[in-house]
Design an enzyme around this catalytic site. Sequence first.
Site, mmCIF file in Angstrom:
data_model
loop_
_atom_site.group_PDB
_atom_site.id
_atom_site.type_symbol
_atom_site.label_atom_id
_atom_site.label_comp_id
_atom_site.label_asym_id
_atom_site.label_seq_id
_atom_site.Cartn_x
_atom_site.Cartn_y
_atom_site.Cartn_z
ATOM 1 N N PRO A 95 49.101 39.087 41.346
ATOM 2 C CA PRO A 95 49.933 39.129 40.142
ATOM 3 C C PRO A 95 49.979 40.540 39.575
ATOM 4 C CG PRO A 95 47.771 38.200 39.628
ATOM 5 C CD PRO A 95 47.830 38.376 41.122
ATOM 6 N N CYS A 106 40.961 40.239 33.810
ATOM 7 C CA CYS A 106 41.706 41.371 33.250
ATOM 8 C C CYS A 106 40.821 42.133 32.257
ATOM 9 C CB CYS A 106 42.971 40.887 32.548
ATOM 10 S SG CYS A 106 43.918 42.230 31.782
ATOM 11 N N LYS A 128 40.369 33.377 38.690
ATOM 12 C CA LYS A 128 40.309 34.758 39.186
ATOM 13 C C LYS A 128 39.372 35.547 38.271
ATOM 14 C CE LYS A 128 43.296 38.460 40.931
ATOM 15 N NZ LYS A 128 42.650 39.645 40.349
#
Length: 457
Positions: A52, A134, A181
């Site tokens: 992504p 992230c 993730k």
Amino acid sequence: RADRGAMRASSSASSSAAADAAADAASRARRGGGGGDATHGWDDGSRLAVAPGLDVTTVGFRAMARSLTSHARLWTEMAHHDAVERYKSNTMMRFEGGRVTAQLGGSDPSGLARATAVLVDDYGYDEVNLNCGCPSDRVCGKADDDKTFGAALMLDGGARAAECARRMAEACDVGKQVTVKHRLGVRFDKTMTKSEDTDSYDYVVDFVESVREAAGVEHFIVHARSAVLGGLNPCANRRVPPLRYDEVYALCDEFPKCGFTLNGGVTSLEQARELLDRNDGALRGVMMGRAFYKHSCLLADIDRIIFDDDGGGAPRPTRADVVKKFGEFCDGALAAMPPMDHKERKKHCRRYFKVIDGLTFGTRTGGKIFRRAGDEMFDTFFGPDDDEPFSKRLWDCTQAVVDAETWNEELKNINPDGENTYKTSAKRRGSHRDSDSDSDDGNGVDGITDAVRNTTL
């Protein structure tokens, strides 16, 4: 606490040869001898996943990518659960076929559950991923701890992430799955010199165990670095923390009933294949991103190199094929949108043009010349009286600026570094051209405007 990796290595060294052989046989039986594809029981395309990317893996990019690979698992951009729940996230629209993972951000279990239901029931995704990796301050540095997400979800040992994943899994239909993730740890020391409890192998093992037990998650996508929260931007977070591939493989042994996809630092399909074959095919998959964003033609080799599918000897697609098919997609997507004025249409078309920027990487045309040709096209056309389909404008512009050999060349055995990448700037080349390169075929910088105008009027 003793490091689990050292303990496992010590135990392995003292075990008998018979026990080792039995363990290897069990491992091969579970994995089928390699790589996690349909032949070996993991029939979900995760053997190679396209990572992504914010403002990159848009609906348009996924449509273009699917025209080049039928097997790879594509991923959406990350979208916050609030946007998805309220149907405000355009990136989740589905036009491409095949396996696609929708990635969600957020830390509210109820909101994530509702968004998961929307993605599965209304958009038709077969897999929804929770982002726990992230490191951006925009998601990890919020004043309200209850609103932080991304890598910050790893800070409590996985308790919050486990509850979020559990609620997401409850919202999924049978046959759909929730994945997570994450990174190999989180830390605050950007010098990478201090030992931190939250950045260790033991810590990531506890994180995976918490999520697996609470939510039944069986597939983890691991960025093989730690995340530095505060002091490093996302770009630096991809360079400063060292890669730790061995720990990802250790997780495969630690959790034999789970699948792990390795992400981070993979720059070629050959490297991806080598990682998949390593350790008796321990990995479920490999994820690549930036190599494809920069050089889109690499996507055309995925099926052959990773999935052993050469298309039955059928001709490989060319850049011309990709542009033609992508233009048809764009026309359909624009037609499906609510009525808009020419300025709004032009804005959408610019975004679509950006998608195919990587098709000319490493070619005689190059990205800079290609983008300038696009600017000329948008400056010349797309006014209030322009009713030509975007597909025609796109076709004429790209055909004018890309030389015929490159335009019609089958996309196979693509060089990750490009075949003809210029080493000097366009300005410098202009003052040192030889007779072979000084042509008027629309490939030089000075000839772009005339080429675009002449072929599209």
